[in-house]
Design a protein around this motif. Structure first.
Motif, PDB file in Angstrom:
ATOM      1  N   ALA A 171       0.706  -1.309  -0.079  1.00  0.00           N
ATOM      2  CA  ALA A 171      -0.046  -0.153   0.059  1.00  0.00           C
ATOM      3  C   ALA A 171       0.922   1.234  -0.086  1.00  0.00           C
ATOM      4  O   ALA A 171       0.623   2.328  -0.560  1.00  0.00           O
ATOM      5  CB  ALA A 171      -1.050   0.024   1.027  1.00  0.00           C
ATOM      6  N   LEU A 172       2.002   1.386   0.673  1.00  0.00           N
ATOM      7  CA  LEU A 172       2.966   2.675   0.673  1.00  0.00           C
ATOM      8  C   LEU A 172       3.428   2.542  -0.798  1.00  0.00           C
ATOM      9  O   LEU A 172       3.595   3.988  -1.122  1.00  0.00           O
ATOM     10  CB  LEU A 172       4.221   2.267   1.591  1.00  0.00           C
ATOM     11  N   TYR A 173       3.786   1.702  -1.571  1.00  0.00           N
ATOM     12  CA  TYR A 173       4.417   2.053  -2.810  1.00  0.00           C
ATOM     13  C   TYR A 173       3.142   2.324  -3.597  1.00  0.00           C
ATOM     14  O   TYR A 173       3.309   3.209  -4.575  1.00  0.00           O
ATOM     15  CB  TYR A 173       5.101   0.517  -3.477  1.00  0.00           C
ATOM     16  N   ARG A 174       1.824   1.726  -3.484  1.00  0.00           N
ATOM     17  CA  ARG A 174       0.675   2.184  -4.275  1.00  0.00           C
ATOM     18  C   ARG A 174       0.349   3.814  -3.857  1.00  0.00           C
ATOM     19  O   ARG A 174      -0.005   4.368  -4.689  1.00  0.00           O
ATOM     20  CB  ARG A 174      -0.345   1.372  -3.827  1.00  0.00           C
TER      21      ARG A 174
ATOM     22  N   ILE B 278      -2.956   1.518 -10.563  1.00  0.00           N
ATOM     23  CA  ILE B 278      -1.915   2.005  -9.498  1.00  0.00           C
ATOM     24  C   ILE B 278      -0.918   0.812  -9.159  1.00  0.00           C
ATOM     25  O   ILE B 278       0.166   1.092  -8.685  1.00  0.00           O
ATOM     26  CB  ILE B 278      -2.882   2.181  -8.159  1.00  0.00           C
ATOM     27  N   GLY B 279      -1.203  -0.170  -9.210  1.00  0.00           N
ATOM     28  CA  GLY B 279      -0.372  -1.641  -9.074  1.00  0.00           C
ATOM     29  C   GLY B 279       0.843  -1.401  -9.933  1.00  0.00           C
ATOM     30  O   GLY B 279       1.833  -1.519  -9.414  1.00  0.00           O
ATOM     31  N   ASN B 280       0.459  -1.168 -11.227  1.00  0.00           N
ATOM     32  CA  ASN B 280       1.668  -0.961 -12.316  1.00  0.00           C
ATOM     33  C   ASN B 280       2.684   0.256 -11.899  1.00  0.00           C
ATOM     34  O   ASN B 280       3.838   0.164 -11.785  1.00  0.00           O
ATOM     35  CB  ASN B 280       0.898  -0.915 -13.387  1.00  0.00           C
ATOM     36  N   GLY B 281       1.775   1.398 -11.554  1.00  0.00           N
ATOM     37  CA  GLY B 281       2.820   2.546 -11.132  1.00  0.00           C
ATOM     38  C   GLY B 281       3.812   2.226  -9.850  1.00  0.00           C
ATOM     39  O   GLY B 281       4.851   2.653  -9.787  1.00  0.00           O
ATOM     40  N   ALA B 282       2.843   1.457  -9.034  1.00  0.00           N
ATOM     41  CA  ALA B 282       3.730   1.144  -7.668  1.00  0.00           C
ATOM     42  C   ALA B 282       4.826   0.434  -7.967  1.00  0.00           C
ATOM     43  O   ALA B 282       6.053   0.420  -7.390  1.00  0.00           O
ATOM     44  CB  ALA B 282       2.744   0.259  -6.816  1.00  0.00           C
ATOM     45  N   SER B 283       4.614  -0.690  -8.988  1.00  0.00           N
ATOM     46  CA  SER B 283       5.745  -1.349  -9.266  1.00  0.00           C
ATOM     47  C   SER B 283       7.069  -0.675  -9.930  1.00  0.00           C
ATOM     48  O   SER B 283       8.050  -0.779  -9.882  1.00  0.00           O
ATOM     49  CB  SER B 283       5.251  -2.509 -10.299  1.00  0.00           C
ATOM     50  N   LYS B 284       6.536   0.501 -10.713  1.00  0.00           N
ATOM     51  CA  LYS B 284       7.546   1.258 -11.242  1.00  0.00           C
ATOM     52  C   LYS B 284       8.292   2.319 -10.396  1.00  0.00           C
ATOM     53  O   LYS B 284       9.578   2.226 -10.351  1.00  0.00           O
ATOM     54  CB  LYS B 284       6.973   2.272 -12.306  1.00  0.00           C
ATOM     55  N   VAL B 285       7.555   2.875  -9.368  1.00  0.00           N
ATOM     56  CA  VAL B 285       8.249   3.616  -8.239  1.00  0.00           C
ATOM     57  C   VAL B 285       9.137   2.636  -7.248  1.00  0.00           C
ATOM     58  O   VAL B 285      10.215   2.962  -6.875  1.00  0.00           O
ATOM     59  CB  VAL B 285       7.240   4.389  -7.384  1.00  0.00           C
TER      60      VAL B 285
END
Ligand code: CDP
Ligand code: CDP
Length: 224
Positions: free
Chosen positions: A37-40, A91-98
């Motif tokens: 959730a923090l990455y998301r 958002i999951g995909n964005g989380a994986s990038k960051v």
């Protein structure tokens, strides 16, 4: 803090980590941390502020200063309830990038460790057993087949009223897992000291019971 037990549950997307971790925490009366959730939240905050997903310094700054509240299974960002939007694959995909950026991971490290409070913590993510809590009492690598995981996420999104497509989800989850496994910092992989829990044919209750049994076996093995 090192005598406060941690149960670390890592694994690929939509394997059931969060559901199982929260139920194990409830059974033991432990705290629960959803590290993903923090990455998301970092990805969502970036989207809202127009920060590019490759601007490492700006993203690390965002991650360090997240105004977030976890309460009763819900998540708030800047005072707004965002729990459902956080679960979308966008958002999951964005989380994986960051999450592939070292400065972002460093920025979130202490925030995660602060959840280690008596009487104990159950946490799920990718590097809970390897990086954030290497001294965890019990480390589980929770997985299921890619098809089963896509099905689980599909049902979960449909129940929340999102329009989901099963074959797109299978592709998106596979791409995200591949990116998470290939990165140089804290990659997704089963640690040598983690117990493999394959749940393709297990119910949630069976998975919860297995994690509890692993933890209890270790406690009595260590006991007086
Ligand atoms: O629920 P799901 O497994 O699909 O995702 P998540 O646990 O919420 O994590 C979203 C993304 O954050 C993952 O794809 C990882 O790239 C990243 N993540 C991470 O790098 N380290 C963690 N401890 C947790 C999540
Ligand atoms: O945290 P992670 O992304 O690994 O998965 P989750 O969000 O906890 O679980 C994804 C979905 O799979 C949830 O709707 C769970 O209820 C479901 N699930 C299941 O159907 N059977 C299991 N053995 C585990 C989870």
């Amino acid at each position: 803090s090192t005598d406060i037990p941690v149960i670390a549950i890592d694994g690929p997307s939509a394997s059931g980590k969060g559901t199982v971790a929260a139920l194990v925490a409830r059974a033991l009366g432990f705290h629960y941390l959803d590290s993903g959730a923090l990455y998301r939240l970092t990805a969502l905050a970036a989207q809202r502020r127009g920060v590019a997903l490759d601007d490492e310094a700006a993203l690390a700054q965002l991650a360090r200063n997240l105004d977030v509240r976890f309460e009763g299974g819900e998540i708030w960002l800047d005072g707004e309830r965002v729990s459902d939007e956080l679960r979308t694959e966008r958002i999951g995909n964005g989380a994986s990038k960051v999450a592939a950026l070292p400065a972002v991971r460093t920025a979130l490290l202490e925030r995660q460790r602060a959840f280690r409070q008596a009487p104990g913590l159950v946490t799920d993510g990718r590097d809970m057993g390897s990086v954030v809590f290497p001294d965890a009492a019990t480390k589980i690598f929770l997985t299921a087949s890619a098809e089963e995981r896509a099905q689980r996420r599909y049902k979960q999104l449909m129940e929340k009223g999102f329009d989901a497509n099963l074959s797109n989800l299978l592709e998106e989850l596979s791409e995200r897992d591949a990116r998470d496994a290939a990165r140089s910092v804290a990659p997704l992989k089963q640690g040598a000291d983690a117990i493999l829990l394959e749940t393709t044919h297990l119910s949630i209750d069976q998975a919860v019971a297995t994690v509890l049994a692993c933890y209890q076996a270790r406690q009595s093995g260590q006991g007086a």
